[in-house]
Design a protein around this motif. Structure first.
Motif, PDB file in Angstrom:
ATOM      1  N   HIS A  16       0.812  -1.093   0.291  1.00 33.19           N
ATOM      2  CA  HIS A  16      -0.086   0.183  -0.068  1.00 33.19           C
ATOM      3  C   HIS A  16       0.811   1.404   0.084  1.00 33.19           C
ATOM      4  O   HIS A  16       0.497   2.202  -0.912  1.00 33.19           O
ATOM      5  CB  HIS A  16      -1.064  -0.185   1.180  1.00 33.19           C
ATOM      6  N   HIS A  17       1.979   1.255   0.700  1.00 31.01           N
ATOM      7  CA  HIS A  17       2.757   2.233   0.851  1.00 31.01           C
ATOM      8  C   HIS A  17       3.530   2.460  -0.092  1.00 31.01           C
ATOM      9  O   HIS A  17       3.846   3.829  -0.741  1.00 31.01           O
ATOM     10  CB  HIS A  17       3.607   2.524   2.302  1.00 31.01           C
ATOM     11  N   GLN A  18       3.990   1.669  -0.670  1.00 31.81           N
ATOM     12  CA  GLN A  18       4.652   1.770  -2.105  1.00 31.81           C
ATOM     13  C   GLN A  18       4.067   2.445  -3.236  1.00 31.81           C
ATOM     14  O   GLN A  18       4.427   3.277  -3.968  1.00 31.81           O
ATOM     15  CB  GLN A  18       5.267   0.448  -2.477  1.00 31.81           C
ATOM     16  N   ALA A  19       2.834   1.986  -3.365  1.00 30.51           N
ATOM     17  CA  ALA A  19       1.902   2.518  -4.336  1.00 30.51           C
ATOM     18  C   ALA A  19       1.605   4.057  -4.027  1.00 30.51           C
ATOM     19  O   ALA A  19       1.448   4.725  -5.151  1.00 30.51           O
ATOM     20  CB  ALA A  19       0.486   1.687  -4.325  1.00 30.51           C
ATOM     21  N   LYS A  20       1.525   4.492  -2.774  1.00 32.02           N
ATOM     22  CA  LYS A  20       1.095   5.792  -2.404  1.00 32.02           C
ATOM     23  C   LYS A  20       2.624   6.710  -2.166  1.00 32.02           C
ATOM     24  O   LYS A  20       2.193   7.841  -2.080  1.00 32.02           O
ATOM     25  CB  LYS A  20      -0.047   5.770  -1.191  1.00 32.02           C
ATOM     26  N   LYS A  73       4.919   5.693   3.944  1.00 31.08           N
ATOM     27  CA  LYS A  73       5.455   4.503   4.653  1.00 31.08           C
ATOM     28  C   LYS A  73       4.824   4.745   6.126  1.00 31.08           C
ATOM     29  O   LYS A  73       4.370   5.335   6.398  1.00 31.08           O
ATOM     30  CB  LYS A  73       7.172   4.815   4.731  1.00 31.08           C
ATOM     31  N   THR A  74       5.214   3.494   6.905  1.00 33.76           N
ATOM     32  CA  THR A  74       4.691   3.247   8.260  1.00 33.76           C
ATOM     33  C   THR A  74       5.636   4.313   9.043  1.00 33.76           C
ATOM     34  O   THR A  74       6.711   4.505   8.840  1.00 33.76           O
ATOM     35  CB  THR A  74       4.822   1.987   8.604  1.00 33.76           C
ATOM     36  N   ASN A  75       5.207   4.690  10.386  1.00 35.55           N
ATOM     37  CA  ASN A  75       6.044   5.068  11.310  1.00 35.55           C
ATOM     38  C   ASN A  75       7.303   4.415  11.842  1.00 35.55           C
ATOM     39  O   ASN A  75       7.375   3.175  11.548  1.00 35.55           O
ATOM     40  CB  ASN A  75       4.958   5.870  12.424  1.00 35.55           C
ATOM     41  N   ASP A 134       5.100   3.616  15.943  1.00 32.27           N
ATOM     42  CA  ASP A 134       4.823   4.705  16.621  1.00 32.27           C
ATOM     43  C   ASP A 134       3.279   5.194  16.159  1.00 32.27           C
ATOM     44  O   ASP A 134       2.964   4.922  15.136  1.00 32.27           O
ATOM     45  CB  ASP A 134       5.750   5.972  16.494  1.00 32.27           C
ATOM     46  N   ALA A 135       2.667   5.746  17.204  1.00 27.50           N
ATOM     47  CA  ALA A 135       1.311   6.056  17.168  1.00 27.50           C
ATOM     48  C   ALA A 135       1.071   7.250  15.795  1.00 27.50           C
ATOM     49  O   ALA A 135       2.044   7.988  15.778  1.00 27.50           O
ATOM     50  CB  ALA A 135       0.752   6.617  18.320  1.00 27.50           C
ATOM     51  N   ASP A 136      -0.072   7.139  15.151  1.00 28.21           N
ATOM     52  CA  ASP A 136      -0.306   7.971  14.268  1.00 28.21           C
ATOM     53  C   ASP A 136      -1.241   9.065  14.799  1.00 28.21           C
ATOM     54  O   ASP A 136      -2.193   8.981  15.469  1.00 28.21           O
ATOM     55  CB  ASP A 136      -1.181   7.613  13.010  1.00 28.21           C
ATOM     56  N   PHE A 195      -7.990   4.707   6.644  1.00 31.40           N
ATOM     57  CA  PHE A 195      -7.025   4.733   7.394  1.00 31.40           C
ATOM     58  C   PHE A 195      -5.600   4.669   6.673  1.00 31.40           C
ATOM     59  O   PHE A 195      -5.305   3.889   5.921  1.00 31.40           O
ATOM     60  CB  PHE A 195      -7.254   3.244   8.157  1.00 31.40           C
ATOM     61  N   ALA A 196      -4.826   5.450   7.385  1.00 24.31           N
ATOM     62  CA  ALA A 196      -3.576   5.871   6.438  1.00 24.31           C
ATOM     63  C   ALA A 196      -2.497   4.681   6.563  1.00 24.31           C
ATOM     64  O   ALA A 196      -1.481   4.557   6.022  1.00 24.31           O
ATOM     65  CB  ALA A 196      -2.873   7.182   7.304  1.00 24.31           C
ATOM     66  N   LEU A 197      -2.616   3.721   7.682  1.00 26.03           N
ATOM     67  CA  LEU A 197      -1.757   2.467   8.012  1.00 26.03           C
ATOM     68  C   LEU A 197      -0.293   2.957   8.136  1.00 26.03           C
ATOM     69  O   LEU A 197       0.612   2.338   7.827  1.00 26.03           O
ATOM     70  CB  LEU A 197      -1.705   1.705   6.723  1.00 26.03           C
ATOM     71  N   ARG A 198      -0.126   4.078   9.181  1.00 19.61           N
ATOM     72  CA  ARG A 198       1.025   4.484   9.345  1.00 19.61           C
ATOM     73  C   ARG A 198       1.636   3.807  10.884  1.00 19.61           C
ATOM     74  O   ARG A 198       2.843   3.725  11.262  1.00 19.61           O
ATOM     75  CB  ARG A 198       1.282   5.875   9.654  1.00 19.61           C
ATOM     76  N   GLY A 199       0.402   3.690  11.649  1.00 24.97           N
ATOM     77  CA  GLY A 199       0.414   3.194  13.184  1.00 24.97           C
ATOM     78  C   GLY A 199      -0.791   3.206  13.539  1.00 24.97           C
ATOM     79  O   GLY A 199      -1.783   3.864  13.173  1.00 24.97           O
ATOM     80  N   PRO A 200      -1.062   2.726  14.774  1.00 23.57           N
ATOM     81  CA  PRO A 200      -2.184   2.709  15.581  1.00 23.57           C
ATOM     82  C   PRO A 200      -2.470   4.141  15.743  1.00 23.57           C
ATOM     83  O   PRO A 200      -1.578   5.139  15.936  1.00 23.57           O
ATOM     84  CB  PRO A 200      -2.006   1.999  17.018  1.00 23.57           C
ATOM     85  N   LEU A 201      -3.919   4.769  15.804  1.00 22.24           N
ATOM     86  CA  LEU A 201      -4.147   6.161  15.993  1.00 22.24           C
ATOM     87  C   LEU A 201      -3.987   6.371  17.484  1.00 22.24           C
ATOM     88  O   LEU A 201      -4.213   5.521  18.179  1.00 22.24           O
ATOM     89  CB  LEU A 201      -5.684   6.255  15.713  1.00 22.24           C
TER      90      LEU A 201
END
Length: 784
Positions: free
Chosen positions: A166-170, A173-175, A512-514, A524-530
């Motif tokens: 998902h992040h590669q397409a957009k 990246k995750t936190n 790390d939390a988003d 949901f951005a899938l960077r980390g838990p809200l």
């Protein structure tokens, strides 16, 4: 002109070709794809009036097949300005011809949606390979083999692979990975519903085991804290509200749900047992599911589809759904499966006929001759047995104002499922058939719904939001991930613990939390838990962790063994012979005579003490108080002996909790309803009148409760559990770090220590000030 800007004539054709190719690729990239971009717009805004689901589609227009759309006059491919379809949805909201008509509750198209339609029409209105919309979502095909719990880490890695894709397409990246201090606090709050104790956090943080996070996750999921926290979560969805089940041992429904969690009952079996429950509450607590919605058969179906299928159909109870192609007929066909359950649509849920012994009792009383007092006494004795949950022959009928088909008004409704497999049922097996369809792995929404709910439980947001908006067309950006999680849930045989273990072991959860709140409608951005505020229950239970050890193990002290609602007494009553029931009725009648006399005696006692007090005779008043206490105790002893007394609180015998009042229990063990001024209600605990009616938004009462409330005072007491942990440590700096570790589950940094020294330099109680400040800090109230 500079030669840099001169294009040789020989290169003009080549340059023109390159430029045209670039523009062509750009146009192609921007051209909306029908199934991905256009179909969801038509589904959510048009299908409720313009599809084959309608007996008479509005204006004769159908938009759920390519042939119907092209055959209509509403679309001119390549020319959006001449397409009535676009023109009607682009009218001002005040125009009476605007589509969809807003007075029916429908929502207008957004600017982005209108532009998507325009671009699609302008580029030729290509349907691709789409022919027709299948309103009845097909069942899922189950092809994969069952999974085993040992595959947790492998499954977690597969989740992370989909997140990375998902992040590669957009281009995102995750936190960064979170540290151990943040992780241990987060996972305790998410799984056990409270912060870790000082001992628990120290044990984890000092461990050098490379697998310590996975080991802790397994430990927490197997613990009593998980049972407590999960009960709160499920009770908010099931609206477990004891005040809704009068005259019954309502706490047995709570106990059944807790036992199902504790035993690891698979989710599909949990739901199946709720849907098929029958008998008395003291025989199976699951019948509380039906008693909760006493006399509300249609609302019951609305709530059931919302919590178990993630689908809202309540609008279709009165009229066709304005946002989904769900008709009033669809709603009534679904409701027909459970309408015959006594206590829902049938008054036979409370009747003499439900009492097994009633025919013989009635005959015996007729033989004895008229005795109105005995008749009333027997009726009260067997009143508990009258409330029976069972299947009746009552059938749902279409209402008199039924609009879908006026010829069907007043006629019986044949049950039919909304999607997936057909589930034909007879009068005798309606609920069993419905439960099998509902909980089947082939149900296209059952597994997806619980997967999405559990994801939100620990991540802070669902992959589909709102979580009760699952439909035949998903707008989720994360379709691949949700599909994988659905298959994982099915493969794990609906083991909620095993499924949570997969999510909790992902790199995404351990990032790390988003801190960015998602915009309404954004995925949901899938960077980390809200970053999330603690629930009322999490705040309360975290405070208790500072007040007493092993707080998860403490259970309520309320006892019912002296009461008429005692489970064992009701089980005996159920099995009594007619003669035993009559004898029991006489015992209760005798008790009520004595009870009325006792109430009169209480009034006399008060008058006697008042007379002594008015005379100034303190000695006589004390003697009367002693005499009256003994007199009243004898009555209570008598009432208890015949099990006609109320509940009472047993004395706490465990030394770990001997200093705590009886009401300081985990929130899951606290009897409801609570008064409005209670800490839990102040912090937004749900009253469970509606699904997930809790609140986490801050308000002034939160600050006042934390600054001046009983919980904070008890933590500051010299004999609190926190103080006892500090007592052996003499070094002030070490004590400060222990306080930080106990409350915020982290160490204080150098800057904080310097600020603390400056702020408390003149304080006579610096340690109290520190504890109070940390408990009132925003950091304490958030899951990071």
């Amino acid at each position: 002109m500079s030669s840099y800007f001169v294009t040789p004539a020989s290169l003009m054709p080549i340059m023109t070709g390159i430029i045209m190719a670039i523009f062509s690729r750009g146009a192609e990239a921007k051209a909306p794809q029908f199934e991905e971009h256009v179909l969801p717009i038509l589904y959510h805004h048009c299908f409720s009036c313009h599809s084959e689901k309608q007996m008479k589609p509005k204006g004769g227009l159908k938009l759920d097949s390519a042939q119907a759309i092209l055959a209509s006059d509403s679309l001119v491919p390549g020319n959006p300005d001449k397409s009535d379809l676009l023109a009607r949805v682009s009218l001002p909201h005040t125009d009476e011809d605007v589509m969809p008509p807003l007075e029916g509750g429908a929502q207008p198209l957004s600017k982005e949606e209108r532009e998507t339609l325009r671009q699609w029409i302008a580029t030729g209105a290509d349907f691709g390979g789409w022919v027709q919309f299948e309103h009845r979502s097909p069942p899922l095909e189950i092809t994969s083999a069952p999974l085993i719990e040992k595959e947790t880490l492998k499954l977690a890695a597969q989740v992370d692979q989909l997140v990375t894709k998902h992040h590669q397409a957009k281009g995102t990246k995750t936190n960064s990975p979170t540290n151990d201090e943040t992780f241990v606090r987060r996972v305790y709050l998410d799984v056990a519903g409270r912060i870790p104790s000082l001992e628990e956090s120290t044990h984890f943080l000092e461990s050098t085991d490379s697998q310590k996070r996975a080991l802790l996750i397994n430990q927490l999921l197997a613990g009593e804290g998980y049972v407590s926290h999960t009960f709160n979560w499920k009770a908010d969805k099931l609206r477990i509200a004891p005040q809704q089940i009068n005259g019954q041992p309502k706490w047995l429904y709570d106990a059944w749900v807790k036992d199902s969690i504790r035993s690891g009952m698979p989710y599909d079996e949990f739901v199946r047992q709720l849907l098929t429950a029958k008998g008395y509450l003291w025989q199976t607590g699951a019948v509380g599911f039906y008693l909760r919605d006493l006399g509300m058969p249609l609302d019951h179906m609305s709530n059931m589809t919302r919590i178990f299928l993630g689908t809202r159909i309540e609008c279709a109870q009165c009229h066709d759904h304005p946002l989904e192609p769900v008709t009033q007929k669809d709603f009534f066909q679904m409701a027909a499966y459970t309408y015959g359950v006594t206590n829902l649509g049938s008054s036979s849920g409370y009747a003499d006929a439900n009492v097994r012994q009633w025919p013989e009792i009635k005959t015996r009383m007729e033989e004895m001759g008229p005795d109105e007092a005995l008749r009333q006494g027997v009726s009260r004795t067997i009143s508990y047995l009258k409330r029976l949950t069972a299947d009746s022959t009552k059938q749902l009928r279409f209402p008199k104002d039924y609009a879908y088909d006026t010829s069907a008004r007043g006629k019986k409704v044949e049950p039919r499922t909304l999607f997936g497999d057909e589930a034909p049922a007879s009068m005798e097996d309606r609920r069993q058939v419905f439960a099998s369809w509902m909980t089947s792995p082939r149900n296209p929404r059952f597994a997806t719904n619980i997967a999405n709910l559990l994801w939100k439980r620990v991540m802070g947001a669902g992959l589909v939001e709102p979580v009760d908006s699952l439909s035949a067309i998903s707008r989720s950006e994360h379709g691949d991930l949700l599909e994988f999680l659905t298959k994982t849930m099915i493969g794990l045989k609906f083991d909620e613990r095993a499924f949570l273990a997969v999510i909790l072991n992902t790199q995404l959860y351990q990032s790390d939390a988003d801190r960015e709140t998602p915009e309404t409608g954004a995925a949901f951005a899938l960077r980390g838990p809200l970053l999330r505020r603690l629930s009322a229950e999490q705040v309360w239970d975290s405070y208790l962790t500072l007040l007493a050890e092993d707080i998860d193990e403490r259970k309520g002290l309320r006892r019912y063994d002296h009461s008429d609602l005692d489970k064992e007494r009701l089980l005996k009553l159920t099995d009594m012979t007619p003669d035993q029931v009559l004898e029991r009725a006489r015992v209760e009648m005798d008790y009520r005579i004595k009870h009325r006399a006792h109430l009169q005696r209480l009034t006399e006692q008060s008058a006697e003490r008042k007379t002594a007090r008015n005379k100034g005779d303190a000695a006589l008043e004390r003697r009367l108080q002693t005499q009256h206490r003994a007199e009243n105790a004898r009555f209570e002893e008598m009432a208890a002996s015949v099990q006609m007394s109320g509940f009472y609180y047993a004395k706490e015998t465990d030394p770990r909790w001997s200093k705590l009042p009886h009401y300081m229990l985990r929130a899951s063990e606290t009897p409801l309803p609570l008064p409005m001024g209670h800490f839990l209600r102040q912090f937004g605990q749900s009253d469970r009148r509606e699904i997930d009616a809790f609140k986490t938004a801050p308000n002034t009462t939160h600050s006042l409760a934390l600054m001046n409330g009983e919980l904070t005072s008890k933590v500051l007491d010299g004999d609190s559990f926190l103080r006892s942990q500090l007592r052996p440590v003499q070094d002030a700096a070490q004590r400060t770090q222990l306080i930080y570790r106990a409350i915020l589950v982290r160490s204080a940094d150098t800057e904080e220590l310097e600020q603390l020294a400056a702020l408390t330099q003149e304080s006579t109680t610096p340690e109290d000030d520190l504890i109070w400040s940390l408990l009132n800090s925003p950091e304490f109230l958030f899951i990071q």
